[in-house]
Design a protein around this motif. Structure first.
Motif, PDB file in Angstrom:
ATOM      1  N   GLY A   1     -72.000 -16.887 -46.702  1.00 20.17           N
ATOM      2  CA  GLY A   1     -71.590 -15.347 -46.440  1.00 20.17           C
ATOM      3  C   GLY A   1     -72.570 -14.768 -47.338  1.00 20.17           C
ATOM      4  N   SER A   2     -73.310 -15.385 -47.955  1.00 20.03           N
ATOM      5  CA  SER A   2     -74.354 -14.616 -49.245  1.00 20.03           C
ATOM      6  C   SER A   2     -75.254 -13.658 -48.255  1.00 20.03           C
ATOM      7  CB  SER A   2     -75.082 -15.302 -50.026  1.00 20.03           C
ATOM      8  OG  SER A   2     -75.816 -16.310 -49.391  1.00 20.03           O
ATOM      9  N   PHE A   3     -75.361 -13.850 -47.261  1.00 23.69           N
ATOM     10  CA  PHE A   3     -76.345 -12.896 -46.305  1.00 23.69           C
ATOM     11  C   PHE A   3     -75.611 -11.789 -45.906  1.00 23.69           C
ATOM     12  CE2 PHE A   3     -74.432 -16.197 -43.680  1.00 23.69           C
ATOM     13  CZ  PHE A   3     -73.801 -15.300 -42.775  1.00 23.69           C
ATOM     14  N   LEU A   4     -74.371 -11.713 -46.236  1.00 24.32           N
ATOM     15  CA  LEU A   4     -73.860 -10.247 -46.003  1.00 24.32           C
ATOM     16  C   LEU A   4     -73.457  -9.650 -47.525  1.00 24.32           C
ATOM     17  CD1 LEU A   4     -70.997 -11.179 -43.170  1.00 24.32           C
ATOM     18  CD2 LEU A   4     -72.964  -9.989 -42.947  1.00 24.32           C
ATOM     19  N   VAL A   5     -73.163 -10.514 -48.336  1.00 28.14           N
ATOM     20  CA  VAL A   5     -72.949  -9.807 -49.689  1.00 28.14           C
ATOM     21  C   VAL A   5     -74.185  -8.975 -50.268  1.00 28.14           C
ATOM     22  CG1 VAL A   5     -72.286 -10.391 -52.167  1.00 28.14           C
ATOM     23  CG2 VAL A   5     -71.038 -11.587 -50.316  1.00 28.14           C
ATOM     24  N   THR A   6     -75.387  -9.561 -50.222  1.00 22.98           N
ATOM     25  CA  THR A   6     -76.248  -8.720 -51.066  1.00 22.98           C
ATOM     26  C   THR A   6     -76.750  -7.811 -50.115  1.00 22.98           C
ATOM     27  OG1 THR A   6     -77.292 -10.890 -51.921  1.00 22.98           O
ATOM     28  CG2 THR A   6     -78.852  -9.257 -51.729  1.00 22.98           C
ATOM     29  N   PRO A   7     -76.857  -7.548 -48.953  1.00 17.64           N
ATOM     30  CA  PRO A   7     -77.133  -6.445 -48.174  1.00 17.64           C
ATOM     31  C   PRO A   7     -76.170  -5.226 -48.399  1.00 17.64           C
ATOM     32  CG  PRO A   7     -77.508  -8.366 -46.654  1.00 17.64           C
ATOM     33  CD  PRO A   7     -76.772  -8.838 -47.965  1.00 17.64           C
ATOM     34  N   ALA A   8     -74.870  -5.892 -48.414  1.00 13.54           N
ATOM     35  CA  ALA A   8     -73.821  -4.929 -48.512  1.00 13.54           C
ATOM     36  C   ALA A   8     -73.794  -4.118 -50.007  1.00 13.54           C
ATOM     37  CB  ALA A   8     -72.221  -5.508 -48.586  1.00 13.54           C
ATOM     38  N   LEU A   9     -74.119  -5.054 -51.008  1.00 11.15           N
ATOM     39  CA  LEU A   9     -74.376  -4.411 -52.309  1.00 11.15           C
ATOM     40  C   LEU A   9     -75.608  -3.470 -52.453  1.00 11.15           C
ATOM     41  CD1 LEU A   9     -73.739  -7.324 -54.711  1.00 11.15           C
ATOM     42  CD2 LEU A   9     -72.085  -5.522 -54.146  1.00 11.15           C
TER      43      LEU A   9
ATOM     44  N   VAL B   1     -76.852  -1.836 -49.849  1.00  9.31           N
ATOM     45  CA  VAL B   1     -76.121  -0.360 -48.968  1.00  9.31           C
ATOM     46  C   VAL B   1     -75.389   0.644 -49.830  1.00  9.31           C
ATOM     47  CG1 VAL B   1     -74.596   0.290 -47.057  1.00  9.31           C
ATOM     48  CG2 VAL B   1     -76.583  -1.291 -46.671  1.00  9.31           C
ATOM     49  N   MET B   2     -74.703  -0.201 -50.791  1.00 14.91           N
ATOM     50  CA  MET B   2     -73.691   0.666 -51.771  1.00 14.91           C
ATOM     51  C   MET B   2     -74.362   1.138 -52.839  1.00 14.91           C
ATOM     52  SD  MET B   2     -70.296  -2.095 -51.619  1.00 14.91           S
ATOM     53  CE  MET B   2     -69.450  -1.021 -52.786  1.00 14.91           C
ATOM     54  N   GLY B   3     -75.691   0.961 -52.633  1.00 12.01           N
ATOM     55  CA  GLY B   3     -76.477   1.491 -54.019  1.00 12.01           C
ATOM     56  C   GLY B   3     -76.794   0.672 -55.352  1.00 12.01           C
ATOM     57  N   TYR B   4     -76.208  -0.388 -55.206  1.00 14.48           N
ATOM     58  CA  TYR B   4     -76.451  -1.127 -56.488  1.00 14.48           C
ATOM     59  C   TYR B   4     -77.794  -1.628 -56.506  1.00 14.48           C
ATOM     60  CZ  TYR B   4     -71.593  -1.994 -56.967  1.00 14.48           C
ATOM     61  OH  TYR B   4     -70.198  -1.443 -57.392  1.00 14.48           O
ATOM     62  N   PRO B   5     -78.436  -1.761 -57.795  1.00 18.36           N
ATOM     63  CA  PRO B   5     -79.995  -1.973 -58.096  1.00 18.36           C
ATOM     64  C   PRO B   5     -80.024  -3.418 -57.537  1.00 18.36           C
ATOM     65  CG  PRO B   5     -78.934  -1.446 -60.090  1.00 18.36           C
ATOM     66  CD  PRO B   5     -77.571  -1.381 -59.102  1.00 18.36           C
ATOM     67  N   SER B   6     -81.334  -3.900 -57.033  1.00 16.97           N
ATOM     68  CA  SER B   6     -81.605  -4.930 -56.533  1.00 16.97           C
ATOM     69  C   SER B   6     -81.334  -6.076 -57.180  1.00 16.97           C
ATOM     70  CB  SER B   6     -83.187  -4.762 -56.173  1.00 16.97           C
ATOM     71  OG  SER B   6     -83.631  -4.001 -55.209  1.00 16.97           O
ATOM     72  N   ARG B   7     -81.758  -6.230 -58.409  1.00 11.36           N
ATOM     73  CA  ARG B   7     -81.362  -7.400 -59.413  1.00 11.36           C
ATOM     74  C   ARG B   7     -79.967  -7.545 -59.360  1.00 11.36           C
ATOM     75  NH1 ARG B   7     -83.552  -6.118 -65.234  1.00 11.36           N
ATOM     76  NH2 ARG B   7     -85.047  -4.883 -64.070  1.00 11.36           N
ATOM     77  N   VAL B   8     -79.072  -6.424 -59.292  1.00 10.61           N
ATOM     78  CA  VAL B   8     -77.581  -6.798 -59.489  1.00 10.61           C
ATOM     79  C   VAL B   8     -77.063  -7.395 -58.094  1.00 10.61           C
ATOM     80  CG1 VAL B   8     -75.423  -5.480 -59.547  1.00 10.61           C
ATOM     81  CG2 VAL B   8     -77.174  -4.986 -61.205  1.00 10.61           C
TER      82      VAL B   8
ATOM     83  N   SER C   1     -74.145   2.372 -42.151  1.00  6.35           N
ATOM     84  CA  SER C   1     -74.543   0.923 -42.603  1.00  6.35           C
ATOM     85  C   SER C   1     -73.499   0.072 -43.258  1.00  6.35           C
ATOM     86  CB  SER C   1     -75.756   1.086 -43.569  1.00  6.35           C
ATOM     87  OG  SER C   1     -76.310  -0.219 -43.872  1.00  6.35           O
ATOM     88  N   LEU C   2     -72.677   0.677 -44.112  1.00  6.61           N
ATOM     89  CA  LEU C   2     -71.738  -0.283 -44.835  1.00  6.61           C
ATOM     90  C   LEU C   2     -70.540  -0.689 -44.022  1.00  6.61           C
ATOM     91  CD1 LEU C   2     -70.547  -1.429 -47.388  1.00  6.61           C
ATOM     92  CD2 LEU C   2     -69.463   0.791 -47.883  1.00  6.61           C
ATOM     93  N   ALA C   3     -70.315   0.413 -42.835  1.00  3.54           N
ATOM     94  CA  ALA C   3     -69.421   0.451 -41.904  1.00  3.54           C
ATOM     95  C   ALA C   3     -69.645  -0.868 -40.913  1.00  3.54           C
ATOM     96  CB  ALA C   3     -69.042   1.448 -41.254  1.00  3.54           C
ATOM     97  N   LEU C   4     -71.137  -0.806 -40.614  1.00  6.54           N
ATOM     98  CA  LEU C   4     -71.490  -1.703 -39.785  1.00  6.54           C
ATOM     99  C   LEU C   4     -71.296  -3.528 -40.253  1.00  6.54           C
ATOM    100  CD1 LEU C   4     -74.952  -0.540 -38.478  1.00  6.54           C
ATOM    101  CD2 LEU C   4     -72.724  -1.063 -36.866  1.00  6.54           C
ATOM    102  N   ILE C   5     -71.573  -3.536 -41.744  1.00  5.51           N
ATOM    103  CA  ILE C   5     -71.736  -4.715 -42.396  1.00  5.51           C
ATOM    104  C   ILE C   5     -70.130  -5.190 -42.208  1.00  5.51           C
ATOM    105  CG2 ILE C   5     -71.722  -5.804 -44.582  1.00  5.51           C
ATOM    106  CD1 ILE C   5     -74.358  -4.462 -45.112  1.00  5.51           C
ATOM    107  N   LEU C   6     -69.318  -4.232 -42.927  1.00  6.46           N
ATOM    108  CA  LEU C   6     -67.828  -4.538 -43.043  1.00  6.46           C
ATOM    109  C   LEU C   6     -67.123  -4.803 -41.760  1.00  6.46           C
ATOM    110  CD1 LEU C   6     -66.864  -2.148 -45.865  1.00  6.46           C
ATOM    111  CD2 LEU C   6     -67.447  -4.651 -45.883  1.00  6.46           C
ATOM    112  N   GLY C   7     -67.535  -3.882 -40.697  1.00  7.91           N
ATOM    113  CA  GLY C   7     -67.032  -4.269 -39.494  1.00  7.91           C
ATOM    114  C   GLY C   7     -67.428  -5.379 -38.792  1.00  7.91           C
ATOM    115  N   SER C   8     -68.586  -5.863 -38.964  1.00  8.95           N
ATOM    116  CA  SER C   8     -68.956  -7.097 -38.007  1.00  8.95           C
ATOM    117  C   SER C   8     -68.412  -8.326 -38.886  1.00  8.95           C
ATOM    118  CB  SER C   8     -70.740  -7.295 -38.315  1.00  8.95           C
ATOM    119  OG  SER C   8     -71.106  -7.398 -39.656  1.00  8.95           O
ATOM    120  N   ALA C   9     -68.157  -8.291 -40.129  1.00  5.81           N
ATOM    121  CA  ALA C   9     -67.517  -9.478 -40.885  1.00  5.81           C
ATOM    122  C   ALA C   9     -65.896  -9.357 -40.442  1.00  5.81           C
ATOM    123  CB  ALA C   9     -67.521  -9.261 -42.108  1.00  5.81           C
ATOM    124  N   LEU C  10     -65.446  -8.234 -40.182  1.00  2.00           N
ATOM    125  CA  LEU C  10     -64.016  -8.086 -39.599  1.00  2.00           C
ATOM    126  C   LEU C  10     -64.032  -8.625 -38.145  1.00  2.00           C
ATOM    127  CD1 LEU C  10     -61.157  -7.160 -40.175  1.00  2.00           C
ATOM    128  CD2 LEU C  10     -61.879  -4.742 -39.441  1.00  2.00           C
TER     129      LEU C  10
END
Length: 345
Positions: free
Chosen positions: A33-41, A43-50, A310-319
């Motif tokens: 599921g890391s392929f969803l975690v990193t894009p979600a972060l 999209v939420m505005g976290y720096p790339s390294r974080v 974008s965030l709704a799409l990621i969370l919605g697809s996982a849901l």
């Protein structure tokens, strides 16, 4: 608003809920599921390294238990796994340096996002196509039958061709397979580079590579892949943590939620036909790619509202996919219960 560990209680609850959904997917499909975690972060505005570093830390946590399970089944080739750690570590370090350099240029977020769109879109299209045409190989599952027979001769022709080239040093793997150490290091380097750059475990590429290129029987490829993911996630998160790239206030609730979700997903594997869910899984990957593309469009057009879409799409697809797994499990349980009642009558 109340804060815990420096972030709001609502954010903690959201990360725990997201972790629960990812855990269900991991327990059912065997993909971290890391392929969803990193894009979600991202999209939420976290720096790339974080985003990348925290994704790797999450990968490490989810892979430990799965590796122990396959170790108990005797499905881990430690010689292969340890040999791959060398190439993986080099790839991880180079991937991390690329991300940090791109950050300095202000390009990291855009390039990582575009790579995600291409990767998730390509894999999602393949999995969906295989599911629609009824193929049995759509997607990669880390769940292997405990009684599955390991036959070293049952490997693809391309792997046999690669094994025929004697490029010293040669190493002998489980089942008497002999392969050049350079091929093992090449596969490890490529997947390590992917992990370090995108913050993913790389299992959805490494496991097929072990089977098709090196010729490792599927059960051993699966167990060794998880063993390698554990190390790549651990090493990668350590490297990123040194530059402040791991946020434990994100990782901890994700892992807490995924621990519960993984138990639900694992339980569902025994009562749900995976082929019924594969199309949803492929669509989830496609929606993940679309989500990252929407965010990029929002940045380019200066439309902040698209970040929320974008965030709704990621969370919605996982849901959607996690809900499909649970719904199918409940439907199967009801059908079994009805059949049992009918038989009793």
């Amino acid at each position: 608003m109340m804060e815990i560990f420096g972030i709001s209680a609502a954010m903690l609850a959201m990360f725990a809920g997201f972790g629960l959904l990812i855990g269900i997917l991991f327990g059912f499909f065997g993909m971290g599921g890391s392929f969803l975690v990193t894009p979600a972060l991202l999209v939420m505005g976290y720096p790339s390294r974080v985003a990348v570093g925290s994704g790797l830390a999450f990968v490490f946590g989810t892979s430990v238990i799965a590796t122990l399970k396959h170790r108990d089944l005797g499905q881990v080739d430690y010689k292969l796994g340890v040999s791959m750690i060398i190439g993986t570590t080099i790839g991880l370090e180079i991937g991390k340096e690329i991300v940090l350099h791109l950050e300095e240029l202000g390009l990291a977020g855009n390039i990582i996002s575009i790579t995600y769109v291409l990767l998730l879109g390509g894999i999602g299209a393949f999995v969906t196509y295989e599911a629609l045409k009824g193929g049995g190989d759509g997607g990669v599952s880390h769940d292997v039958d405990e009684d599955a027979e390991i036959n070293a001769d049952d490997i693809p022709e391309i792997a046999k061709k690669i094994q025929s080239y004697s490029l010293p040093p040669m190493i002998t793997l489980r089942g008497g397979i002999q392969v050049s150490l350079w091929m093992v290091l090449l596969v490890a380097f490529a997947t390590g580079l992917l992990s370090g750059f995108l913050g993913v475990g790389g299992g959805f590429i490494r496991m097929p590579a072990l089977f098709y290129l090196i010729g490792v029987p599927v059960p051993i490829a699966v167990g060794t892949d998880l063993f390698e993911i554990m190390f790549s996630g651990g090493i990668g998160s350590f490297l990123y943590a040194q530059s402040g790239g791991v946020d434990l206030s994100i990782v901890a609730p994700l892992l807490a939620g995924s621990a519960l979700g993984a138990r639900v997903g694992s339980a569902a594997t025994s009562i749900v036909n995976e082929d019924e869910i594969k199309i949803y899984f492929g669509l989830m990957l496609l929606l993940g790619a679309l989500a990252v593309a929407v965010r990029q469009a929002g940045n380019y057009l200066g439309m902040g509202v698209l970040d929320y879409v974008s965030l709704a799409l990621i969370l919605g697809s996982a849901l959607m996919v996690a809900g499909a797994v649970i719904y199918s499990a409940l439907k199967s349980m009801r059908a079994s219960g009805a059949a049992g009642t009918s038989t009793a009558d």
